[in-house]
Structures are given as structure tokens and as C-alpha cells.
Scaffold this motif. Structure first.
Motif, PDB file in Angstrom:
ATOM      1  N   GLU A 125     -22.926  24.257 -29.760  1.00  0.00           N
ATOM      2  CA  GLU A 125     -23.339  23.147 -30.628  1.00  0.00           C
ATOM      3  C   GLU A 125     -23.190  23.518 -32.103  1.00  0.00           C
ATOM      4  N   VAL A 126     -23.508  24.752 -32.449  1.00  0.00           N
ATOM      5  CA  VAL A 126     -23.337  25.205 -33.832  1.00  0.00           C
ATOM      6  C   VAL A 126     -21.867  25.135 -34.217  1.00  0.00           C
ATOM      7  N   ALA A 127     -20.989  25.677 -33.363  1.00  0.00           N
ATOM      8  CA  ALA A 127     -19.548  25.654 -33.641  1.00  0.00           C
ATOM      9  C   ALA A 127     -19.046  24.215 -33.775  1.00  0.00           C
ATOM     10  N   ARG A 128     -19.504  23.330 -32.900  1.00  0.00           N
ATOM     11  CA  ARG A 128     -19.085  21.920 -32.956  1.00  0.00           C
ATOM     12  C   ARG A 128     -19.551  21.273 -34.273  1.00  0.00           C
ATOM     13  N   ASN A 129     -20.775  21.554 -34.693  1.00  0.00           N
ATOM     14  CA  ASN A 129     -21.293  21.004 -35.953  1.00  0.00           C
ATOM     15  C   ASN A 129     -20.489  21.508 -37.142  1.00  0.00           C
ATOM     16  N   VAL A 130     -20.126  22.788 -37.133  1.00  0.00           N
ATOM     17  CA  VAL A 130     -19.318  23.334 -38.222  1.00  0.00           C
ATOM     18  C   VAL A 130     -17.976  22.631 -38.281  1.00  0.00           C
TER      19      VAL A 130
END
Length: 141
Positions: A125-130
Motif C-alpha cells: 500500500e505504501v508503494a502504491r501510494n508513492v
């Protein structure tokens, strides 16, 4: 969430010893409950070494015309890879690593449950948000 944070703040032995004004300011996030010198001392850091690094790195963040001139004179900050720039990067990475390593361990001493608490977001989720925030994620069709 705020009530949970306040409850954990009150349950912490170090933070619960602060006077009422310091507690209020710390909870608001306006002021830390200690000075930089107190923090350096508690970390066991040599104040002179820390100050050297702090001033050195501040040249890149607290800009002024003189700072730019000094950077050029010392073969720094021109956007071109040089041996000086590589050495400065190594110094910065080593310094940051030593501070962050001790900071994480210190935080875990203050908040031991943080290591076992489930993260708010998964790594995916962090990678997707970035990717989304940087405009590189294609919208779903």
C-alpha cells in the motif's frame, strides 16, 4: 485515535513525569519536552562532533548567497558527480544511519509495543501510494 495517543502518552513513564505545561505542548506537537543539547547528551553523542555535522549539513538547507559561494569554492552542490560529493554522501549516510539506528532503538525503549503493533499500511500500500502521488500509477479502467 487522539484518545489512544493521550492514553499511551500518560502511560509512558518518561513523558508522564513532565510538568503540565510541557505535557500539553508536547501533546499538541508544538514543542519537544527537551532541548537539542539534552537530546544529544541522552544519546551519548559527542556535542562537538554533532555540532560539526549539524553545521555542515545546514549549509545545504539554510541557504544564503554566501552559502552558495562557499559550496562552489569547495567543489560541492554543482549537480556534477565529484569525489568530494561522493565523500559528502558517505559522511551523510553514515551519520544518518548512526542517528536513526539509535533513534529507533530509543523509541522502542519508550514504546515497546510499537515493534509488535500492526503497521497502518502494508508495504504494498505504501508503494502504491508513492506511485499514485508521483503520477506514475495508471488509473484503473
Amino acid at each position: 485515535m487522539v484518545n489512544d495517543l493521550k492514553a499511551r502518552f500518560d502511560a509512558n513513564t518518561y513523558l508522564s513525569k513532565l510538568d503540565e505545561k510541557a505535557r500539553r505542548e508536547a501533546l499538541k506537537g508544538h514543542k519537544t519536552p527537551f532541548t537539542q543539547d539534552e537530546f544529544i547528551e541522552k544519546m551519548g553523542e559527542d556535542k562537538d562532533v554533532f555540532r560539526f555535522h549539524y553545521r555542515f549539513f545546514s549549509q545545504h538547507t539554510h541557504t544564503s548567497p554566501v552559502s552558495f559561494i562557499r559550496m562552489i569554492e569547495h567543489d560541492r552542490g554543482a549537480g556534477v558527480e565529484t569525489e568530494s560529493e561522493k565523500r559528502y554522501m558517505m559522511v551523510a549516510i553514515n551519520f544518518a544511519h548512526s542517528i536513526l539506528d539509535r533513534a529507533v532503538n530509543g523509541q522502542l525503549l519508550l514504546f515497546p509495543e510499537a515493534e509488535t503493533r500492526k503497521p497502518f499500511l502494508t508495504d504494498k500500500e505504501v508503494a502504491r501510494n508513492v506511485e499514485r502521488n508521483q503520477g506514475r500509477l495508471k488509473p484503473k479502467s
